[in-house]
Motif scaffolding. Structure first.
Motif, short mmCIF file in Angstrom:
data_model
loop_
_atom_site.label_atom_id
_atom_site.label_comp_id
_atom_site.label_asym_id
_atom_site.label_seq_id
_atom_site.Cartn_x
_atom_site.Cartn_y
_atom_site.Cartn_z
N ARG A 1 11.43 -34.31 -33.16
CA ARG A 1 11.74 -35.69 -32.76
C ARG A 1 10.84 -36.68 -33.50
NH1 ARG A 1 15.65 -35.49 -29.24
NH2 ARG A 1 15.68 -34.07 -27.45
N ARG A 2 9.59 -36.30 -33.71
CA ARG A 2 8.66 -37.19 -34.39
C ARG A 2 9.10 -37.42 -35.83
NH1 ARG A 2 2.31 -35.82 -34.65
NH2 ARG A 2 3.14 -34.35 -36.15
N ARG A 3 9.81 -36.43 -36.38
CA ARG A 3 10.31 -36.59 -37.75
C ARG A 3 11.68 -37.26 -37.77
NH1 ARG A 3 9.64 -30.58 -38.85
NH2 ARG A 3 11.46 -30.84 -40.16
N GLY A 4 12.14 -37.73 -36.58
CA GLY A 4 13.39 -38.49 -36.52
C GLY A 4 14.63 -37.63 -36.47
N ILE A 5 14.47 -36.32 -36.20
CA ILE A 5 15.64 -35.44 -36.11
C ILE A 5 16.25 -35.59 -34.72
CG2 ILE A 5 16.40 -33.02 -36.16
CD1 ILE A 5 14.03 -32.56 -38.16
N LYS A 6 17.54 -35.93 -34.67
CA LYS A 6 18.18 -36.26 -33.38
C LYS A 6 18.69 -35.02 -32.65
CE LYS A 6 18.06 -40.89 -33.46
NZ LYS A 6 16.99 -41.01 -34.43
N SER A 7 19.49 -34.18 -33.34
CA SER A 7 20.10 -33.04 -32.65
C SER A 7 19.16 -31.84 -32.75
CB SER A 7 21.45 -32.70 -33.27
OG SER A 7 21.30 -32.45 -34.65
N VAL A 8 18.43 -31.60 -31.68
CA VAL A 8 17.40 -30.57 -31.70
C VAL A 8 17.74 -29.40 -30.77
CG1 VAL A 8 15.58 -32.23 -32.24
CG2 VAL A 8 16.07 -31.69 -29.85
N LYS A 9 18.80 -29.52 -29.97
CA LYS A 9 19.05 -28.53 -28.91
C LYS A 9 19.19 -27.11 -29.45
CE LYS A 9 21.74 -27.53 -24.76
NZ LYS A 9 21.67 -26.09 -25.00
N LYS A 10 19.96 -26.95 -30.55
CA LYS A 10 20.20 -25.61 -31.08
C LYS A 10 18.88 -24.96 -31.52
CE LYS A 10 23.03 -23.14 -34.50
NZ LYS A 10 21.98 -22.61 -35.38
N GLN A 11 18.05 -25.75 -32.23
CA GLN A 11 16.78 -25.19 -32.70
C GLN A 11 15.84 -24.89 -31.53
OE1 GLN A 11 14.93 -26.73 -36.35
NE2 GLN A 11 16.62 -28.21 -36.45
N VAL A 12 15.81 -25.77 -30.53
CA VAL A 12 14.95 -25.55 -29.36
C VAL A 12 15.41 -24.29 -28.63
CG1 VAL A 12 14.27 -26.43 -27.09
CG2 VAL A 12 14.25 -27.96 -29.09
#
Length: 385
Positions: free
Chosen positions: A107-118
């Motif tokens: 998120r700090r790098r501005g990546i919006k869709s993180v759910k899959k990676q998390v």
């Protein structure tokens, strides 16, 4: 998660660190192979954490260069290096749940869709059912795994671990050793792990650099360091060694046995398990690990197979510790020799005061230069506290 193959080795060339007149790390060259689990092992103050911090960019080296693959990163600030660090104090955000903590770097790098990676990370560290928990609702080992997931989600070339299990109790620490090794094998990323705990390094690492006084004493696979220590420090620091002062009477050549006298008896040491200094003749230290030695009652000495090294002595202490019984034996060859016997059969008569013969296969003997401090690397009560 796919393996990061763009990396290359971590290479330190001539790296050192001085603070005023104090040298924390003497110039050293070190290569950490890509994809390996590498441990920097040593007592506090040996320079291992300073070395790790120079790889991370948290300390500027006084001399030398840090390479990640072919890339010189010596001048790069930490946030520009493809490296993440996990500290002993996991530094999780208490107001965020597990998923939010793991997603923080993205998120700090501005990546919006993180759910899959998390979700991938939660599965990797086996915390899928804890996604909505806050850090205070987790055990120490679970918090540790969240910290690892938060670092790995950034796909670093190298994950640095600074005493990551130091805050855990013994049983949990052992579970986490296996857990971290599993994670490292699964993701294939280079792990560099700083620890003072010998068992931790031996259990987890492919390669261990044993550090002492700002220098690397010996580098190798855990089994090789344990079986073939090259210095008294490594022999004593990695487990326990019996070191017996002896005189060379026959040096042989190549792999032929070196024959020595100690306490009035002769012992044999394989030529290829002696350091170069031993070949010059004179004095040496004969080493043998306590678990390699067997005990016989003095009356039964005739039943010991021929060809074995043997030393007579008297038991002065014994301790039953479940898996084994640990004996302390005084002998003309040396005071307080340690013998660990597995508790397969409880043997009568092996009590303090008993006259015994210690015997072992000569192949399990190593020879070290006698000019060294025989007690180097022995941990004292003060060290352990």
């Amino acid at each position: 998660m796919t393996e990061n193959t763009t990396g290359g080795d971590v290479r330190l060339t001539g790296i050192s660190k001085t603070y005023g007149s104090f040298t924390a790390v003497h110039p050293l060259d070190l290569t950490v192979p890509q994809g390996s689990f590498f441990a920097l092992l040593g007592a506090s103050g040996c320079g291992k954490t300073t070395t790790l911090r120079m790889i991370a960019g948290l300390e500027d080296p006084s001399t030398g260069t840090v390479f990640l693959g072919d890339r010189d990163v010596t001048e790069l600030p930490p946030y520009k290096r493809p490296v993440n660090t996990v500290f002993q104090s996991y530094a999780l955000f208490p107001h965020m749940d597990v998923s939010e903590n793991i997603a923080f770097g993205l998120r700090r790098r501005g990546i919006k869709s993180v759910k899959k990676q998390v979700d991938e990370m939660l599965e990797l560290v086996q915390l899928g059912d804890k996604a909505k928990h806050k850090p205070h609702q987790l055990s120490g080992g679970q918090q540790q795994r969240v910290a690892v997931a938060r670092a790995l989600i950034n796909h670093p070339q190298v994950l640095l671990l600074d005493e990551p299990l130091g805050a855990l109790d013994l049983k949990l620490r052992r579970q986490m050793q296996l857990e971290l090794k599993r994670i490292q094998t699964e993701v294939g990323i280079t792990f560099v792990h700083v620890t003072h705990d010998q068992e931790e390094a031996m259990t987890m690492a492919d390669q261990v650099a044993v550090m002492n006084g700002g220098r690397v004493e010996q580098l190798g696979a855990p089994a090789d360091l344990y079986e073939n220590p090259r210095t008294t420090f490594v022999a004593n620091f990695l487990g326990t060694s019996n070191l017996i002062e002896a005189e060379v009477v026959e040096t042989g050549s190549g792999t032929a046995d070196v024959v020595v006298t100690a306490g009035g008896g002769k012992l044999r040491v394989p030529g290829d398990r002696c350091t170069d200094a031993v070949r010059q003749g004179g004095r040496l230290l004969v080493g043998v690990r306590p678990e390699k030695i067997s005990l016989a009652h003095a009356d039964d000495a005739g039943s010991i197979p021929s060809g074995r090294n043997r030393v007579s002595g008297r038991i002065v202490d014994s301790s039953f510790i479940g898996v084994s019984t640990q004996y302390v034996v005084n002998s003309p060859a040396g005071a307080e020799l340690q013998v660990y016997e597995q508790n397969i059969d409880r043997r009568a008569g092996l009590l303090p005061g008993a006259e015994v013969v210690l015997h072992w296969n000569p192949a399990h003997t190593f020879g070290l230069d006698a000019a060294q401090d025989i007690d180097a690397g022995v941990e004292t009560v003060e060290d352990a506290s």
